[in-house]
Write a protein that holds these residues in place. Structure first.
Motif, mmCIF file in Angstrom:
data_model
loop_
_atom_site.group_PDB
_atom_site.id
_atom_site.type_symbol
_atom_site.label_atom_id
_atom_site.label_comp_id
_atom_site.label_asym_id
_atom_site.label_seq_id
_atom_site.Cartn_x
_atom_site.Cartn_y
_atom_site.Cartn_z
ATOM 1 N N TRP A 390 0.838 -1.206 0.000
ATOM 2 C CA TRP A 390 0.000 0.000 0.000
ATOM 3 C C TRP A 390 0.874 1.257 0.000
ATOM 4 O O TRP A 390 0.575 2.230 -0.688
ATOM 5 C CB TRP A 390 -0.903 -0.028 1.237
ATOM 6 C CG TRP A 390 -1.946 1.044 1.275
ATOM 7 C CD1 TRP A 390 -3.238 0.966 0.842
ATOM 8 C CD2 TRP A 390 -1.784 2.387 1.781
ATOM 9 N NE1 TRP A 390 -3.888 2.148 1.036
ATOM 10 C CE2 TRP A 390 -3.015 3.050 1.616
ATOM 11 C CE3 TRP A 390 -0.728 3.083 2.341
ATOM 12 C CZ2 TRP A 390 -3.212 4.371 2.005
ATOM 13 C CZ3 TRP A 390 -0.917 4.398 2.725
ATOM 14 C CH2 TRP A 390 -2.142 5.028 2.565
ATOM 15 N N ALA A 391 1.952 1.252 0.783
ATOM 16 C CA ALA A 391 2.851 2.409 0.849
ATOM 17 C C ALA A 391 3.531 2.656 -0.499
ATOM 18 O O ALA A 391 3.743 3.811 -0.891
ATOM 19 C CB ALA A 391 3.897 2.201 1.934
ATOM 20 N N ASP A 392 3.878 1.589 -1.205
ATOM 21 C CA ASP A 392 4.493 1.758 -2.531
ATOM 22 C C ASP A 392 3.505 2.402 -3.489
ATOM 23 O O ASP A 392 3.880 3.261 -4.302
ATOM 24 C CB ASP A 392 4.952 0.402 -3.071
ATOM 25 C CG ASP A 392 6.128 -0.159 -2.284
ATOM 26 O OD1 ASP A 392 6.821 0.639 -1.615
ATOM 27 O OD2 ASP A 392 6.339 -1.389 -2.323
ATOM 28 N N ILE A 393 2.249 1.997 -3.423
ATOM 29 C CA ILE A 393 1.228 2.552 -4.328
ATOM 30 C C ILE A 393 0.995 4.028 -4.018
ATOM 31 O O ILE A 393 0.800 4.839 -4.933
ATOM 32 C CB ILE A 393 -0.082 1.746 -4.202
ATOM 33 C CG1 ILE A 393 0.144 0.300 -4.670
ATOM 34 C CG2 ILE A 393 -1.207 2.403 -4.988
ATOM 35 C CD1 ILE A 393 -1.045 -0.618 -4.419
ATOM 36 N N GLY A 402 6.566 4.693 3.794
ATOM 37 C CA GLY A 402 7.537 3.734 3.285
ATOM 38 C C GLY A 402 8.873 3.840 4.017
ATOM 39 O O GLY A 402 9.515 2.819 4.306
ATOM 40 N N ALA A 403 9.293 5.076 4.299
ATOM 41 C CA ALA A 403 10.553 5.264 5.029
ATOM 42 C C ALA A 403 10.465 4.665 6.424
ATOM 43 O O ALA A 403 11.428 4.068 6.931
ATOM 44 C CB ALA A 403 10.882 6.751 5.103
ATOM 45 N N LEU A 404 9.302 4.808 7.061
ATOM 46 C CA LEU A 404 9.129 4.243 8.397
ATOM 47 C C LEU A 404 9.165 2.713 8.354
ATOM 48 O O LEU A 404 9.742 2.069 9.239
ATOM 49 C CB LEU A 404 7.799 4.729 8.983
ATOM 50 C CG LEU A 404 7.613 4.643 10.502
ATOM 51 C CD1 LEU A 404 8.714 5.371 11.228
ATOM 52 C CD2 LEU A 404 6.251 5.180 10.901
ATOM 53 N N ARG A 433 13.403 12.123 5.209
ATOM 54 C CA ARG A 433 12.113 11.689 4.684
ATOM 55 C C ARG A 433 11.026 11.702 5.759
ATOM 56 O O ARG A 433 9.835 11.677 5.444
ATOM 57 C CB ARG A 433 12.241 10.273 4.093
ATOM 58 C CG ARG A 433 13.072 10.204 2.825
ATOM 59 C CD ARG A 433 13.206 8.772 2.352
ATOM 60 N NE ARG A 433 13.902 7.928 3.332
ATOM 61 C CZ ARG A 433 14.041 6.608 3.195
ATOM 62 N NH1 ARG A 433 13.531 5.990 2.138
ATOM 63 N NH2 ARG A 433 14.692 5.913 4.112
ATOM 64 N N PHE A 434 11.424 11.712 7.025
ATOM 65 C CA PHE A 434 10.449 11.802 8.100
ATOM 66 C C PHE A 434 10.051 13.266 8.289
ATOM 67 O O PHE A 434 10.907 14.122 8.539
ATOM 68 C CB PHE A 434 11.033 11.251 9.400
ATOM 69 C CG PHE A 434 11.384 9.785 9.327
ATOM 70 C CD1 PHE A 434 10.516 8.893 8.728
ATOM 71 C CD2 PHE A 434 12.568 9.320 9.856
ATOM 72 C CE1 PHE A 434 10.831 7.546 8.653
ATOM 73 C CE2 PHE A 434 12.890 7.973 9.797
ATOM 74 C CZ PHE A 434 12.016 7.080 9.189
ATOM 75 N N PRO A 435 8.776 13.590 8.197
ATOM 76 C CA PRO A 435 8.355 15.003 8.290
ATOM 77 C C PRO A 435 8.757 15.659 9.600
ATOM 78 O O PRO A 435 9.052 16.854 9.638
ATOM 79 C CB PRO A 435 6.824 14.917 8.154
ATOM 80 C CG PRO A 435 6.554 13.608 7.518
ATOM 81 C CD PRO A 435 7.651 12.687 7.954
ATOM 82 N N TRP A 436 8.774 14.891 10.705
ATOM 83 C CA TRP A 436 9.074 15.511 11.998
ATOM 84 C C TRP A 436 10.529 15.969 12.101
ATOM 85 O O TRP A 436 10.851 16.790 12.946
ATOM 86 C CB TRP A 436 8.748 14.572 13.145
ATOM 87 C CG TRP A 436 9.300 13.187 13.001
ATOM 88 C CD1 TRP A 436 10.541 12.749 13.346
ATOM 89 C CD2 TRP A 436 8.627 12.049 12.469
ATOM 90 N NE1 TRP A 436 10.679 11.417 13.064
ATOM 91 C CE2 TRP A 436 9.510 10.950 12.535
ATOM 92 C CE3 TRP A 436 7.345 11.844 11.953
ATOM 93 C CZ2 TRP A 436 9.164 9.679 12.093
ATOM 94 C CZ3 TRP A 436 7.000 10.577 11.528
ATOM 95 C CH2 TRP A 436 7.899 9.510 11.591
ATOM 96 N N SER A 437 11.392 15.457 11.230
ATOM 97 C CA SER A 437 12.797 15.892 11.265
ATOM 98 C C SER A 437 13.020 17.155 10.444
ATOM 99 O O SER A 437 14.053 17.799 10.572
ATOM 100 C CB SER A 437 13.712 14.779 10.756
ATOM 101 O OG SER A 437 13.472 14.537 9.382
ATOM 102 N N THR A 438 12.073 17.515 9.595
ATOM 103 C CA THR A 438 12.215 18.708 8.756
ATOM 104 C C THR A 438 11.255 19.816 9.155
ATOM 105 O O THR A 438 11.624 20.984 9.161
ATOM 106 C CB THR A 438 11.984 18.347 7.276
ATOM 107 O OG1 THR A 438 10.710 17.694 7.138
ATOM 108 C CG2 THR A 438 13.074 17.391 6.790
ATOM 109 N N ARG A 439 10.028 19.466 9.538
ATOM 110 C CA ARG A 439 9.045 20.487 9.875
ATOM 111 C C ARG A 439 9.389 21.215 11.158
ATOM 112 O O ARG A 439 8.906 22.302 11.417
ATOM 113 C CB ARG A 439 7.644 19.877 9.991
ATOM 114 C CG ARG A 439 7.024 19.538 8.648
ATOM 115 C CD ARG A 439 5.643 18.922 8.846
ATOM 116 N NE ARG A 439 4.728 19.862 9.463
ATOM 117 C CZ ARG A 439 4.008 20.757 8.811
ATOM 118 N NH1 ARG A 439 4.152 20.885 7.495
ATOM 119 N NH2 ARG A 439 3.174 21.552 9.439
ATOM 120 N N ILE A 440 10.226 20.592 11.993
ATOM 121 C CA ILE A 440 10.622 21.257 13.231
ATOM 122 C C ILE A 440 11.323 22.578 12.955
ATOM 123 O O ILE A 440 11.221 23.541 13.713
ATOM 124 C CB ILE A 440 11.533 20.321 14.075
ATOM 125 C CG1 ILE A 440 11.826 20.930 15.438
ATOM 126 C CG2 ILE A 440 12.824 20.028 13.351
ATOM 127 C CD1 ILE A 440 12.598 19.996 16.342
#
Length: 962
Positions: A390-393, A402-404, A433-440
């Motif tokens: 599902w993550a690939d789609i 997918g990264a998780l 790729r993890f949003p929490w590492s960039t949105r901070i």
């Protein structure tokens, strides 16, 4: 050269001149027993002074290096607690700490106790010596403490760190090589006791250091600051009095009243803590310089959010430096949730983080991902592989999923703890790729700083365990074990919160932080808060401490809970010396759970100030939400006051204005109604409109349990001839219901539902077959799932109302026509409400047959089966309370015909009102008992109890297809 002891009144007015005088005499170092006092000391040291302000630990380390010894970095509290945690795992079963060995609270308590014992010069060897002569209970404690202390020292030595007490003791066997530095020391001891530090001070004096020691005293030498008296006795110095105080500080806790410069005193009450915070801030705004106004609170963790909220509403800048539980930070909770998702066996555990702002998902995106997780979970053992597909789609929309999953794959093995630290760090901040590492980085400055501190604390706490694990016994762990460690460590940790402003009113829970304060407001003056109630230490009780002190007759006795309770007066006195011009004490009359009792210190303040006529009293009424007229000091208060003083307006009627909206809610003429539909319309038109016309459903956790009441009808319980067949049918119906809930319910709740369902089945079977014995039905009369209008069941009601729906079963008993119903039952069957009378009356009308009486056999979810009759004219029936069977006779008159006429007249009137409300398109909410369980209470805002976790505005809202 030598030792000079000054006995000073606490507060900047006394201590400040001493520090300034010390700075004027050349080079030197200023330090303090408590690190919290160092900021105060720095305020009185100017840039051109040849004086350093250092922590006492750093001063001792430098002395140790002057002695030619190696001074390792001081041990960190987190590392010590991690070492204690590992040591506790090795405790024998007979240890008094073995049962709680895995809890972080014990590790913190043991750290405090060991630190205190070291301060009182009780090292590991002496603990063992005392254990050899102590009572068995204390001996076991001391032996365990000695073993833990030995393990901690071993770990710290391997880490290249030392405790402060170890460095103090190391100095005693050495001679410093004087190089001209550290010839003069000013030490602010306050009233804190430490025999080991006093011994070090005497050693430093013997080595040629000029030391000025400041202890605290009462302005009129009243009997408080017992710690200072014991310190002076241990040193053998009387102490040179300095500082005079004001009239309040001279009289507080003193037997005789004396004069002196005055200070204004006021005592204020407010309705609750939030109102107290608002009025305190308004008072600060009335000062000429709000930055010289201060607020002191004993329990900052409780008051800080209220003060910050009030300051934001009133537009008042405040300076609050505080700490908060780590997992109150959204970034920290998100990190832990991501870890637990990867460590779980259920893909739905990703659901709780979907609404996090760090992910930036829209409402549609959240619903789409939640639906995908449920679909994947329905694949049972293949759910993770299905989620990978599902993550690939959906990689373009949800690349982080997918990264998780990739990270989870890397974490699938058994690794060393230091390897896990690297992986967890990657999850927290290394993989972009993890949003929490960039949105901070995209958040506002203060939020970014909060998250940065939380991220640093997450890594630091885990690093403490990593370093200790690498020293003690490196072992491999699975992701589940590491996640459990992270939750245990992070749950009990706290993190510093950056101040929301660099200027404004100073808010603190430490009087040392209040230096340049003209006016001080002391909030939360309640019994149990200030002063705190006496409580014994959890590791060494008062009896233990007394026994240890008796076994060491030549040494200072350990402090007990009574000594610490007496020190509450010292803390209060210290607060009272912080303000130069005015002191305002306040307390809330009530909080969320109780009425409050004002602290008895307020009575003492009133006496010390010269009586009640010298103290300003003010009680802010609950109804006074803003100051009156021209007294408002903020724009928001002015707006609120104008609104309150404006002419009152009655609330607008809750009704639909447009004809199109009214027509949309109005059913067509000839519409058929289910009995529950008419009941809801009479009970609350708002509830009826949302449930039956808009078809809005709210998925609540309790609804899953309510769905089990459908099992008897779904299984055709009434028609099953044998107990075995009935039980088999009910179990199959339960399994089918659980299968339908499988993707929506966590495993732990599924187990509870299965166990609860089986318990209900046992009770239903017992009452069903007992009722067949006591209320036997005619052979061949039982018919299941009978629709209104079929098999003699009427569908035409008075007033032309037509019923629809299915009755679970109908049967005959004597001259009674019986309808079998399953539900919650009436709260008080003998005194039916109008709504209940309408609901059951519709079934009685549907059962009406010439020459026969009606009866309702109702199986409730409360462990009862009731046979409800209008009269007993259909034959004798009896209840059997011991079997959960009861008969409810609704007759209100001796004449059966008159009783039934009264009942059905009420039903007809209620039916007419319900139908009128439906065709009038009423949408007004009617408050009542149903508000306690109504699903729509948060929408009409009339519910008496609605929660914050299960919101009807998020993914738990479902519009049914109609």
């Amino acid at each position: 050269m030598g030792l000079k002891v000054l006995s000073a009144v606490p507060g900047p007015t006394s201590v400040g001149p001493i520090i300034r005088q010390f700075c004027g005499r050349g080079e030197g170092v200023v330090t303090a027993f408590s690190d919290s006092a160092l900021p105060v000391c720095k305020r009185f040291v100017q840039e051109d002074d040849a004086v350093e302000v250092l922590a006492l630990g750093e001063v001792v380390s430098r002395f140790l290096r002057m002695c030619g010894e190696s001074a390792q970095p001081l041990s960190q509290a987190g590392q010590v607690e991690a070492a204690i945690a590992r040591a506790c795992l090795e405790l024998p079963a007979e240890s008094p700490f073995s049962r709680t060995a895995r809890y972080p609270g014990l590790h913190k308590a043991l750290n405090r106790t060991l630190k205190e014992l070291h301060e009182w010069e009780i090292d590991r060897d002496e603990m063992l010596d005392l254990a050899s002569v102590a009572t068995p209970r204390l001996s076991a404690k001391l032996q365990s403490l000695a073993e833990i202390d030995k393990e901690v020292d071993s770990v710290m030595l391997a880490l290249g760190r030392q405790s402060h007490s170890a460095q103090l003791r190391a100095c005693f066997d050495s001679l410093p090589e004087r190089d001209g530095s550290f010839d003069r020391l000013l030490i602010l001891a306050g009233s804190e006791e430490s025999p080991l530090r006093l011994r070090w001070i005497q050693w430093a004096v013997d080595q040629g250091t000029d030391i000025t020691l400041i202890v605290e005293r009462h302005a009129a030498d009243a009997p408080i600051f017992a710690g200072s008296r014991r310190t002076l006795e241990a040193l053998g110095f009387p102490g040179i009095p300095t500082g005079d105080g004001n009239a309040l500080t001279r009289n507080l806790f003193a037997p005789d009243l004396t004069g002196g410069p005055g200070v204004d005193v006021a005592i204020v009450s407010a309705a609750d803590p939030l109102a107290e915070a608002e009025w305190a801030l308004r008072g600060c705004m009335e000062e000429e310089r709000p930055d010289q106004a201060g607020i002191y609170v004993r329990n900052l963790e409780t008051y800080a959010p209220l003060i910050e909220a009030a300051a934001k509403r009133l537009g008042i800048p405040v300076r609050i430096a505080r700490r908060a539980p780590l997992l109150t930070n959204s970034f920290a909770r998100l990190t832990l949730a991501a870890l637990e998702f990867c460590a779980s066996n259920d893909v739905r555990t990703l659901g709780p983080i979907l609404q996090s702002s760090y992910l930036g998902l829209t409402g549609e995106g959240q619903a789409r991902l939640a639906s995908g997780l449920r679909e994947c979970h329905s694949m049972r053992s293949m759910q993770w592989e299905t989620l990978r597909t599902w993550a690939d789609i959906h990689e373009e929309e949800f690349p982080w999923v997918g990264a998780l999953l990739e990270w989870r794959q890397k974490a699938s093995g058994s690794l060393l703890l230091r390897e896990w630290k690297a992986l967890v760090t990657e999850l927290i901040c290394a993989d972009e790729r993890f949003p929490w590492s960039t949105r901070i980085m995209g958040r506002d400055r203060m939020m970014a700083e909060r998250d940065r501190r939380a991220r640093h604390q997450l890594e630091r706490l885990l690093a403490n365990f990593v370093t200790v694990d690498a020293i003690v016994d490196e072992r491999s762990m699975t992701l589940s074990e590491v996640t459990a460690i992270c939750r245990r460590v992070w749950k009990d940790a706290d993190v510093s919160i950056p101040p929301s402003s660099e200027v404004g009113v100073c808010v603190a829970d430490d009087p040392y932080a209040l230096t340049d304060v003209e006016t001080l407001r002391v909030m939360g003056m309640l019994e149990g808060v200030f002063p705190r109630r006496r409580s014994e230490e959890p590791v060494l009780t008062d009896y233990d401490r007394e026994e240890i002190s008796n076994l060491r007759p030549g040494h200072p006795p350990l402090l007990n809970s009574h000594d610490k309770a007496e020190a509450e007066r010292d803390a209060f006195y210290r607060v009272c010396t912080a303000a130069r011009r005015q002191l305002v004490f306040s307390y809330p009359l009530a909080d969320d759970s109780r009425d409050n009792i004002p602290a008895f210190y307020l009575t003492e303040v009133e006496r010390a100030a010269g009586g009640h006529e010298k103290v300003t009293r003010k009680d802010w009424a609950r109804t006074l939400l803003a100051p009156l007229g021209d007294e408002c000091v903020t724009e928001n208060d002015r707006i609120l006051r104008q609104s309150l003083d404006a002419p009152r307006e009655s609330p607008s009627a809750v009704e639909l204005i447009s004809q199109a909206a009214r027509d949309a809610l109005r059913p067509e003429l000839g519409h058929r109604f289910a009995p529950g539909e008419l009941r809801d319309a009479l009970q609350c038109p708002f509830q009826y409109a949302l449930r039956h016309r808009l078809h809005l459903r709210v998925r609540r956790r309790g609804a899953r349990w309510q769905s089990l009441r459908k099992l008897p009808q779904a299984s055709g319980l009434v028609g099953k001839e044998s107990r075995e067949h009935a039980e088999h049918a009910l179990i199959e119906a339960l399994q089918a219901e659980l299968d339908s809930l499988y993707s929506e319910v966590p495993d732990w709740e599924m187990q509870l539902l299965r166990a609860g369902g089986r318990r209900l089945i046992r009770e239903w079977l017992r009452r069903e077959f007992r009722s067949r014995e006591m209320w036997p039905k005619e052979i061949g009369s039982i018919r299941g799932n009978v629709a209104f209008g079929a098999d003699g069941l009427r569908d035409a009601m008075p007033g032309g109302v037509l019923l629809e729906g299915v009755v679970p079963a109908v049967s005959r008993h004597q001259r009674y026509s019986v309808a079998h119903l399953y539900g919650s039952g009436a709260r008080d069957p003998k005194n039916l409400t109008e709504v209940e009378k309408l609901y059951y009356g519709l079934y009685f009308l549907a059962l009406h047959e010439s020459g026969r009486e009606g009866a309702l056999e109702i199986e409730s979810m409360r462990g009862k089966r009731e046979l409800v009759v209008l009269t007993r004219a259909g034959g004798p029936v009896n209840g059997f309370a011991q079997d959960g069977l009861s008969v409810v006779d609704l007759a209100t008159a001796d004449d059966p015909a008159l009783s039934k006429k009264i009942f059905f007249d009420d039903v007809k009137r209620a039916l007419k009102r319900a139908v009128e409300r439906i065709y009038d398109s009423r949408v007004d909410a009617m408050k009542g008992d149903h508000c306690d369980w109504c699903d729509y209470g948060e929408l009409c805002r009339r519910s008496r109890a609605f929660g914050e976790e299960d919101s009807p505005f998020g993914t738990d809202v479902v519009f049914e297809d109609v």
